[in-house]
Design a protein around this motif. Structure first.
Motif, PDB file in Angstrom:
ATOM      1  N   LYS A   1      12.576 -13.837 -38.071  1.00  0.00           N
ATOM      2  CA  LYS A   1      13.863 -14.408 -38.435  1.00  0.00           C
ATOM      3  C   LYS A   1      14.125 -14.166 -39.917  1.00  0.00           C
ATOM      4  O   LYS A   1      13.201 -14.032 -40.717  1.00  0.00           O
ATOM      5  CB  LYS A   1      13.887 -15.934 -38.209  1.00  0.00           C
TER       6      LYS A   1
ATOM      7  N   LEU B   1      28.247 -15.172 -35.064  1.00  0.00           N
ATOM      8  CA  LEU B   1      27.127 -15.280 -34.135  1.00  0.00           C
ATOM      9  C   LEU B   1      27.147 -14.150 -33.104  1.00  0.00           C
ATOM     10  O   LEU B   1      28.203 -13.747 -32.622  1.00  0.00           O
ATOM     11  CB  LEU B   1      27.143 -16.633 -33.418  1.00  0.00           C
TER      12      LEU B   1
ATOM     13  N   GLN C   1      31.194 -19.468 -34.731  1.00  0.00           N
ATOM     14  CA  GLN C   1      30.680 -18.940 -33.462  1.00  0.00           C
ATOM     15  C   GLN C   1      31.330 -17.596 -33.127  1.00  0.00           C
ATOM     16  O   GLN C   1      30.666 -16.661 -32.682  1.00  0.00           O
ATOM     17  CB  GLN C   1      30.928 -19.942 -32.331  1.00  0.00           C
TER      18      GLN C   1
ATOM     19  N   TRP D   1      22.398 -23.087 -37.749  1.00  0.00           N
ATOM     20  CA  TRP D   1      21.809 -24.423 -37.878  1.00  0.00           C
ATOM     21  C   TRP D   1      22.678 -25.248 -38.812  1.00  0.00           C
ATOM     22  O   TRP D   1      22.968 -24.822 -39.938  1.00  0.00           O
ATOM     23  CB  TRP D   1      20.383 -24.334 -38.435  1.00  0.00           C
TER      24      TRP D   1
ATOM     25  N   ASP E   1      18.727 -10.833 -36.383  1.00  0.00           N
ATOM     26  CA  ASP E   1      17.865 -12.029 -36.240  1.00  0.00           C
ATOM     27  C   ASP E   1      18.090 -13.020 -37.381  1.00  0.00           C
ATOM     28  O   ASP E   1      17.145 -13.541 -37.983  1.00  0.00           O
ATOM     29  CB  ASP E   1      16.388 -11.626 -36.179  1.00  0.00           C
TER      30      ASP E   1
ATOM     31  N   LYS F   1      24.730 -21.144 -29.443  1.00  0.00           N
ATOM     32  CA  LYS F   1      23.582 -20.840 -30.315  1.00  0.00           C
ATOM     33  C   LYS F   1      23.663 -21.647 -31.611  1.00  0.00           C
ATOM     34  O   LYS F   1      23.252 -21.185 -32.671  1.00  0.00           O
ATOM     35  CB  LYS F   1      23.545 -19.350 -30.600  1.00  0.00           C
ATOM     36  N   VAL F   2      24.193 -22.854 -31.507  1.00  0.00           N
ATOM     37  CA  VAL F   2      24.332 -23.737 -32.662  1.00  0.00           C
ATOM     38  C   VAL F   2      23.413 -24.950 -32.478  1.00  0.00           C
ATOM     39  O   VAL F   2      23.415 -25.579 -31.419  1.00  0.00           O
ATOM     40  CB  VAL F   2      25.787 -24.221 -32.830  1.00  0.00           C
ATOM     41  N   LYS F   3      22.617 -25.251 -33.500  1.00  0.00           N
ATOM     42  CA  LYS F   3      21.753 -26.434 -33.478  1.00  0.00           C
ATOM     43  C   LYS F   3      22.176 -27.379 -34.601  1.00  0.00           C
ATOM     44  O   LYS F   3      22.555 -26.928 -35.688  1.00  0.00           O
ATOM     45  CB  LYS F   3      20.288 -26.048 -33.685  1.00  0.00           C
TER      46      LYS F   3
ATOM     47  N   SER G   1      21.506 -13.923 -33.414  1.00  0.00           N
ATOM     48  CA  SER G   1      21.654 -14.874 -34.525  1.00  0.00           C
ATOM     49  C   SER G   1      21.850 -16.303 -34.028  1.00  0.00           C
ATOM     50  O   SER G   1      22.221 -16.544 -32.876  1.00  0.00           O
ATOM     51  CB  SER G   1      22.826 -14.463 -35.421  1.00  0.00           C
ATOM     52  N   GLU G   2      21.589 -17.256 -34.930  1.00  0.00           N
ATOM     53  CA  GLU G   2      21.774 -18.687 -34.659  1.00  0.00           C
ATOM     54  C   GLU G   2      22.467 -19.330 -35.845  1.00  0.00           C
ATOM     55  O   GLU G   2      22.457 -18.809 -36.962  1.00  0.00           O
ATOM     56  CB  GLU G   2      20.424 -19.389 -34.465  1.00  0.00           C
TER      57      GLU G   2
ATOM     58  N   VAL H   1      19.268 -16.541 -38.997  1.00  0.00           N
ATOM     59  CA  VAL H   1      19.543 -17.970 -38.799  1.00  0.00           C
ATOM     60  C   VAL H   1      20.376 -18.422 -39.995  1.00  0.00           C
ATOM     61  O   VAL H   1      19.897 -18.462 -41.131  1.00  0.00           O
ATOM     62  CB  VAL H   1      18.251 -18.799 -38.707  1.00  0.00           C
TER      63      VAL H   1
END
Length: 298
Positions: free
Chosen positions: A181, A260, A256, A267, A232, A284-286, A264-265, A234
């Motif tokens: 990542k 994204l 998004q 956070w 990759d 893919k969202v935290k 990818s993510e 984040v």
């Protein structure tokens, strides 16, 4: 011109010490522990020496000393007793009080002395979690209640920022050991509260990952540019006051759509995440409720 004069209302003292104004009045009347000054209209106000004394009394009270006993102590004995308690028990509360005094009096010498005393007993990480995080939470409250000015907040934030930069620089020379990542850390447009993001950068680098730190007020276009060079990714976004409550969901949807992809993510952390619509899938969202929780997921 170097003698900074500050005066405080009884409500300010309540906010700074955590002791209710009603209790402070009782301590004054019954035990004469503070000697307020009065305006022409007979309203109490207090100087820095009163604040310092109250913070010391508060610490003694927390460690089991009765106010009736404290009130009979010679004035010069109270800070000495505080130092004994700090050396034999916990330095946390005393350090937070000392940092507050440094902030109120714009006293960088006191800040550095307090920090160095902590560093003789704790690691930088322990100082940040045990002292700096609670301090910044309190400062946010003090700012919201007009107990302190933006100048106070900027002063103490800059000094903390210096320590974050110094400690981050020490580990930035190390080659990353993990390559699955890449972390990109940033604040959204008009967001300037950077300390939490800076500490996350320190933790992620410590974990062995490469980071790209973009800092405050970053437009979405700048995030899109990174996709030309890396995969990759984040993206770590810290939202303390921006975007505004009504705009949070639209902002996340835009991210998004614009940044994204399959590799990818995103956070999200910070107070404004409370206003995200949890009914809609974030993909893919935290979201994270604390720095500790995010660090545990690195």
């Amino acid at each position: 011109m170097n003698n900074i004069k500050n005066t405080f209302s009884i409500k300010d003292l309540e906010n700074l010490s955590g002791i209710k104004a009603h209790t402070i009045r009782i301590w004054e009347k019954r035990y004469n522990v503070l000697e307020p000054m009065r305006t022409d209209t007979n309203i109490r106000y207090y100087d820095l020496s009163c604040l310092q004394k109250l913070l010391n009394i508060t610490l003694l009270h927390e460690y089991g000393y009765k106010i009736s006993k404290i009130s009979k102590m010679p004035v010069e004995k109270i800070p000495l007793l505080v130092r004994e308690i700090v050396s034999s028990k916990s330095a946390k509360n005393h350090a937070i009080s000392a940092f507050k005094m440094a902030m109120m009096n714009f006293d960088q010498t006191l800040f550095f002395k307090t920090y160095n005393d902590l560093l003789s007993e704790k690691t930088f990480k322990e100082i940040f979690f045990d002292v700096v995080v609670p301090l910044m939470n309190e400062i946010g409250f003090l700012w919201q209640t007009d107990t302190i000015t933006p100048a106070h907040e900027h002063f103490i934030s800059y000094l903390i920022k210096q320590k974050l930069l110094i400690n981050t620089e020490k580990i930035q020379v190390l080659e990353p050991t993990k390559h699955d990542k890449l972390f990109v850390l940033y604040l959204p447009m008009n967001e300037i509260h950077e300390l939490g993001l800076m500490y996350l950068n320190y933790e992620i680098i410590s974990s062995g990952y490469k980071t790209i730190y973009l800092g405050e007020s970053v437009p979405t276009e700048s995030l899109k540019d990174l996709k030309k060079y890396f995969t990759d990714i984040v993206y770590v976004c810290y939202m303390t006051v921006e975007p505004e409550k009504a705009d949070v969901n639209n902002y996340v949807k835009q991210l998004q759509n614009d940044i994204l992809d399959d590799t990818s993510e995103l956070w999200l952390i910070g107070r404004m995440t409370e206003y995200l619509d949890q009914k809609n899938p974030l993909g893919k969202v935290k979201t994270f409720s604390s720095i500790e929780q995010l660090v545990d997921n690195v």
